[in-house]
Scaffold this motif. Structure first.
Motif, PDB file in Angstrom:
ATOM      1  N   ASP A  30       0.864  -1.183   0.000  1.00  0.00           N
ATOM      2  CA  ASP A  30       0.000   0.000   0.000  1.00  0.00           C
ATOM      3  C   ASP A  30       0.901   1.235   0.000  1.00  0.00           C
ATOM      4  O   ASP A  30       1.376   1.697   1.050  1.00  0.00           O
ATOM      5  CB  ASP A  30      -0.923  -0.030   1.216  1.00  0.00           C
ATOM      6  N   ALA A  31       1.167   1.764  -1.213  1.00  0.00           N
ATOM      7  CA  ALA A  31       2.093   2.897  -1.343  1.00  0.00           C
ATOM      8  C   ALA A  31       1.480   4.207  -0.873  1.00  0.00           C
ATOM      9  O   ALA A  31       2.201   5.196  -0.690  1.00  0.00           O
ATOM     10  CB  ALA A  31       2.539   3.045  -2.800  1.00  0.00           C
ATOM     11  N   THR A  32       0.164   4.238  -0.650  1.00  0.00           N
ATOM     12  CA  THR A  32      -0.480   5.493  -0.218  1.00  0.00           C
ATOM     13  C   THR A  32      -0.217   5.793   1.251  1.00  0.00           C
ATOM     14  O   THR A  32      -0.277   6.946   1.671  1.00  0.00           O
ATOM     15  CB  THR A  32      -1.987   5.410  -0.479  1.00  0.00           C
ATOM     16  N   LYS A  33       0.046   4.735   2.038  1.00  0.00           N
ATOM     17  CA  LYS A  33       0.261   4.928   3.466  1.00  0.00           C
ATOM     18  C   LYS A  33       1.705   4.564   3.797  1.00  0.00           C
ATOM     19  O   LYS A  33       2.028   3.398   3.960  1.00  0.00           O
ATOM     20  CB  LYS A  33      -0.699   4.059   4.277  1.00  0.00           C
ATOM     21  N   VAL A  34       2.562   5.561   3.844  1.00  0.00           N
ATOM     22  CA  VAL A  34       3.973   5.354   4.176  1.00  0.00           C
ATOM     23  C   VAL A  34       4.274   6.151   5.454  1.00  0.00           C
ATOM     24  O   VAL A  34       4.070   7.375   5.501  1.00  0.00           O
ATOM     25  CB  VAL A  34       4.897   5.812   3.035  1.00  0.00           C
ATOM     26  N   ALA A  35       4.723   5.474   6.477  1.00  0.00           N
ATOM     27  CA  ALA A  35       5.005   6.140   7.765  1.00  0.00           C
ATOM     28  C   ALA A  35       6.353   6.843   7.714  1.00  0.00           C
ATOM     29  O   ALA A  35       7.253   6.459   6.952  1.00  0.00           O
ATOM     30  CB  ALA A  35       4.979   5.116   8.880  1.00  0.00           C
ATOM     31  N   THR A  36       6.490   7.849   8.536  1.00  0.00           N
ATOM     32  CA  THR A  36       7.752   8.602   8.621  1.00  0.00           C
ATOM     33  C   THR A  36       8.518   8.293   9.904  1.00  0.00           C
ATOM     34  O   THR A  36       9.701   8.600  10.001  1.00  0.00           O
ATOM     35  CB  THR A  36       7.474  10.111   8.545  1.00  0.00           C
ATOM     36  N   LYS A  37       7.829   7.697  10.890  1.00  0.00           N
ATOM     37  CA  LYS A  37       8.470   7.338  12.152  1.00  0.00           C
ATOM     38  C   LYS A  37       8.193   5.870  12.456  1.00  0.00           C
ATOM     39  O   LYS A  37       7.232   5.291  11.957  1.00  0.00           O
ATOM     40  CB  LYS A  37       7.932   8.207  13.292  1.00  0.00           C
ATOM     41  N   TYR A  38       9.052   5.337  13.274  1.00  0.00           N
ATOM     42  CA  TYR A  38       8.893   3.945  13.672  1.00  0.00           C
ATOM     43  C   TYR A  38       7.685   3.799  14.587  1.00  0.00           C
ATOM     44  O   TYR A  38       7.499   4.608  15.501  1.00  0.00           O
ATOM     45  CB  TYR A  38      10.156   3.447  14.359  1.00  0.00           C
TER      46      TYR A  38
ATOM     47  N   CYS B 282      12.876  -3.053   8.769  1.00  0.00           N
ATOM     48  CA  CYS B 282      12.417  -2.128   7.730  1.00  0.00           C
ATOM     49  C   CYS B 282      11.348  -1.160   8.231  1.00  0.00           C
ATOM     50  O   CYS B 282      11.081  -0.145   7.565  1.00  0.00           O
ATOM     51  CB  CYS B 282      11.890  -2.886   6.534  1.00  0.00           C
ATOM     52  N   GLY B 283      10.685  -1.450   9.325  1.00  0.00           N
ATOM     53  CA  GLY B 283       9.692  -0.546   9.875  1.00  0.00           C
ATOM     54  C   GLY B 283       8.278  -0.800   9.411  1.00  0.00           C
ATOM     55  O   GLY B 283       7.373  -0.036   9.749  1.00  0.00           O
ATOM     56  N   ALA B 284       8.028  -1.872   8.598  1.00  0.00           N
ATOM     57  CA  ALA B 284       6.662  -2.179   8.155  1.00  0.00           C
ATOM     58  C   ALA B 284       5.890  -2.796   9.297  1.00  0.00           C
ATOM     59  O   ALA B 284       6.436  -3.555  10.121  1.00  0.00           O
ATOM     60  CB  ALA B 284       6.690  -3.114   6.954  1.00  0.00           C
ATOM     61  N   LEU B 285       4.602  -2.476   9.364  1.00  0.00           N
ATOM     62  CA  LEU B 285       3.780  -2.907  10.490  1.00  0.00           C
ATOM     63  C   LEU B 285       3.135  -4.273  10.256  1.00  0.00           C
ATOM     64  O   LEU B 285       2.564  -4.842  11.169  1.00  0.00           O
ATOM     65  CB  LEU B 285       2.691  -1.856  10.749  1.00  0.00           C
ATOM     66  N   THR B 286       3.221  -4.801   9.037  1.00  0.00           N
ATOM     67  CA  THR B 286       2.480  -6.031   8.696  1.00  0.00           C
ATOM     68  C   THR B 286       3.293  -7.300   8.912  1.00  0.00           C
ATOM     69  O   THR B 286       2.791  -8.394   8.659  1.00  0.00           O
ATOM     70  CB  THR B 286       2.030  -5.969   7.233  1.00  0.00           C
TER      71      THR B 286
ATOM     72  N   ILE C 250      11.567   4.042   6.249  1.00  0.00           N
ATOM     73  CA  ILE C 250      10.478   3.179   6.705  1.00  0.00           C
ATOM     74  C   ILE C 250       9.787   2.563   5.486  1.00  0.00           C
ATOM     75  O   ILE C 250       9.362   3.283   4.571  1.00  0.00           O
ATOM     76  CB  ILE C 250       9.476   3.963   7.562  1.00  0.00           C
ATOM     77  N   ALA C 251       9.703   1.220   5.420  1.00  0.00           N
ATOM     78  CA  ALA C 251       9.075   0.533   4.278  1.00  0.00           C
ATOM     79  C   ALA C 251       7.562   0.637   4.373  1.00  0.00           C
ATOM     80  O   ALA C 251       6.992   0.790   5.463  1.00  0.00           O
ATOM     81  CB  ALA C 251       9.503  -0.933   4.242  1.00  0.00           C
ATOM     82  N   ALA C 252       6.923   0.543   3.205  1.00  0.00           N
ATOM     83  CA  ALA C 252       5.460   0.605   3.140  1.00  0.00           C
ATOM     84  C   ALA C 252       4.862  -0.691   3.670  1.00  0.00           C
ATOM     85  O   ALA C 252       5.466  -1.769   3.589  1.00  0.00           O
ATOM     86  CB  ALA C 252       5.018   0.859   1.709  1.00  0.00           C
ATOM     87  N   ASP C 253       3.668  -0.571   4.201  1.00  0.00           N
ATOM     88  CA  ASP C 253       2.983  -1.755   4.722  1.00  0.00           C
ATOM     89  C   ASP C 253       2.355  -2.559   3.575  1.00  0.00           C
ATOM     90  O   ASP C 253       1.872  -1.985   2.597  1.00  0.00           O
ATOM     91  CB  ASP C 253       1.886  -1.326   5.694  1.00  0.00           C
ATOM     92  N   GLU C 254       2.382  -3.897   3.717  1.00  0.00           N
ATOM     93  CA  GLU C 254       1.687  -4.743   2.741  1.00  0.00           C
ATOM     94  C   GLU C 254       0.181  -4.637   2.973  1.00  0.00           C
ATOM     95  O   GLU C 254      -0.290  -4.201   4.019  1.00  0.00           O
ATOM     96  CB  GLU C 254       2.120  -6.212   2.873  1.00  0.00           C
ATOM     97  N   PHE C 255      -0.562  -5.045   1.979  1.00  0.00           N
ATOM     98  CA  PHE C 255      -2.020  -5.040   2.096  1.00  0.00           C
ATOM     99  C   PHE C 255      -2.455  -6.099   3.099  1.00  0.00           C
ATOM    100  O   PHE C 255      -1.896  -7.203   3.136  1.00  0.00           O
ATOM    101  CB  PHE C 255      -2.687  -5.319   0.745  1.00  0.00           C
TER     102      PHE C 255
END
Length: 578
Positions: free
Chosen positions: A107-115, A123-127, A149-154
């Motif tokens: 999901d490239a629309t939701k990219v976090a800037t902090k851990y 990588c910092g992804a939440l999934t 911070i990497a983008a989260d997977e769907f």
């Protein structure tokens, strides 16, 4: 289409209880009802009668087969319907729709800037967690740097796909991807158009028709005249035959029965059907099988099998290089051993000059092989094909015999035809052996003859021992008395034995006559049964009589002997001769 309503047994009983006991059970259709239903079905198919209507008011196609239109009894229908053939709403509701599938990518629309707490430390992804992270392990993780911070997977949905949904090859396909393909082809067309414009600027005499011919030269492959194809220019279709008709069938190449063998089951002709032809289009299946590297491959496979049988772990497909090296070493050692053995034998016994002799045909300048040539020197008829012989030796004559063992048969025994001898490996005596009776019965010595021989031996011994004694007269008198006594005993025994033999002979003759009569009747019965069997086999099997009341019992000895005597012995080579 005949729409027959099938009702469950419980429904029939329920309807009966509701109506009451006054009405009887629903009566079956009569012949007239069946005829009317058949006429109605034919009229519906012809279009002269209106079609059947289901519960929603839709017409039912009369050409639908009965096994499709008829609803099962447990469905509970009261009239014609096709609802049981359509997807059931209660079952479709529990399955996921075909437009829903697992999401791909991130999901490239939701990219976090902090851990974030609980995210991947790498990588910092939440999934996912650190142990499941597929990115390159960082020297300092995103937990401490707060950078990259990497983008989260769907988050994948829980899908309950149906039988068709699991097997749908387009499931999860995004139609927007096709837009990229269209844009790519559009770019190619634009580039061609620009090239065409540049050519027209450079050479104004060039026409667009030449460009179209070069561009579309591969679009009309159907116009090429290919063997075995038929092109219809109106419908733009190409029909390919199963076999090119110009090809000659293998069994028609040479109709001579003595030519190459043709196996109709596998449709293969082993050898060259025309071996004498100078230029042959077809050389046979064996020629194709033994061309190229097929021989080396077959020999390598045989060598691998032989090596495995002797305890060497090698395989043709698993270790081809190792097998090839082993085969080369084995062939080299084998040739060296053969030449060494040959040289040692020649050194010991000599005769090397005989191995350098030219062929026999060149030495004598003639041969017994018949060949025929044309005037131009080409071969017309070569040597005849040698027939395959048995691996066993044939017509080997031993011990002066002029015929082989088994050429003579009599009374259930095999023998030699030249001397009528039934003893295998015996020496042949020619025509004299045919008149000699070999079967001489051996008589057992009786008690009287045994007594006589023992008496004679004792007398000779006594006479030799008492030649020097003085009491010779006494011994001779005692011997004479014993001889008289033994003679009287012999005569009385002979008379008794003769009487017994006569009685036994009469009894044996009576029993033999009875057995002969029984055998004679059994032979007559066997002949009648064989004639009856031949007659039944000659007539049509539908006209044969059948009798299941025949008494079945074990055959007697006479019946078995008659069957053996009258049995047809097709396997006996001497049956026709006798």
């Amino acid at each position: 289409m005949t729409t027959t309503v099938k009702m469950a047994v419980s429904q029939i009983l329920r309807n009966k209880d509701e109506v009451g006991d006054e009405e009887d059970e629903p009566k079956k259709k009569s012949r007239e009802d069946w005829r009317k239903a058949k006429e109605l079905e034919e009229a519906r198919k012809a279009g002269t009668a209106p079609a059947a209507v289901d519960e929603t008011g839709k017409d039912i196609n009369p050409h639908i087969p009965q096994y499709i239109a008829t609803a099962p009894w447990y469905y509970g229908t009261a009239g014609p319907t096709l609802k049981h053939q359509r997807p059931q709403e209660d079952r479709e509701a529990q399955f996921t729709k075909l437009d829903k599938y697992y999401n791909k990518g991130v999901d490239a629309t939701k990219v976090a800037t902090k851990y974030r707490k609980g995210a991947c430390e790498n990588c910092g992804a939440l999934t996912h967690k650190k142990k499941d992270c597929l990115e390159r392990p960082r020297k300092i993780g995103a937990k401490f740097t707060n950078a990259g911070i990497a983008a989260d997977e769907f988050s994948q949905p829980h899908l309950n796909l149906s039988y068709d949904g699991k097997r749908d090859r387009w499931n999860g396909y995004d139609p927007a991807q096709h837009k990229a393909i269209i844009e790519e082809y559009q770019k190619v067309e634009d580039a061609k158009r620009e090239l065409r414009a540049q050519k027209l600027e450079q050479d104004p005499t060039a026409t667009e028709d030449d460009d179209k011919e070069e561009e579309d030269e591969d679009k009309y492959v159907d116009e090429v005249d290919m063997p075995g194809t038929k092109v219809d220019s109106k419908q733009r279709i190409t029909v390919r035959n199963l076999r090119i008709r110009e090809d000659t069938a293998k069994y028609l190449r040479n109709l001579d029965p003595n030519s190459a063998y043709y196996d109709p089951k596998t449709r293969s002709m082993r050898d060259n059907p025309n071996p004498n032809a100078t230029e042959s289009e077809y050389a046979g299946e064996n020629f194709v099988r033994w061309t190229g590297e097929s021989r080396s491959h077959a020999s390598a496979q045989a060598f691998a099998w032989d090596a495995q049988r002797r305890g060497l772990d090698v395989h043709l497909l698993a270790e081809p290089t190792k097998l090839q090296m082993l085969q080369k070493h084995y062939q080299r050692d084998t040739e060296h051993y053969k030449t060494q053995m040959k040289q040692s034998v020649l050194e010991k016994y000599g005769g090397e000059e005989h191995l350098k002799v030219p062929p026999k045909e060149l030495l004598l300048a003639q041969t017994e092989v018949f060949t025929r040539y044309n005037r131009d020197g080409t071969l017309v008829q070569g040597p005849e094909k040698q027939l395959a012989k048995s691996k066993y030796e044939e017509d080997v004559l031993i011990n002066n015999h002029t015929s082989v063992w088994g050429s003579y048969w009599r009374d259930g025994q095999w023998g030699y035809k030249c001397c009528h001898s039934f003893i295998k490996m015996s020496y042949c005596v020619g025509e004299a052996g045919k008149s000699v009776v070999l079967e001489v019965p051996e008589e057992k010595p009786s008690t009287s003859t045994v007594a006589e021989t023992t008496e004679k031996a004792r007398k000779e011994k006594d006479s030799s021992s008492s030649s020097s004694s003085s009491s010779s007269s006494d011994s001779s008198s005692s011997d004479s008395e014993q001889e008289i006594r033994s003679k009287t005993e012999k005569t009385s025994k002979k008379k008794k034995n003769k009487k017994k033999a006569k009685k036994k002979k009469k009894k044996d003759q009576k029993e033999k006559k009875k057995e002969e009569d029984k055998l004679k009747t059994a032979l007559e019965m066997e002949e009648r049964q064989q004639k009856r069997a031949d007659y039944l086999l000659s007539i049509d099997e539908r006209k044969r009589s059948y009798n299941s009341m025949v008494e079945v019992k074990a055959p007697t000895e006479e019946e078995m002997e008659a069957y053996r005597m009258k049995r047809r012995r097709e396997e006996d080579p001497m049956s026709q001769f006798l």
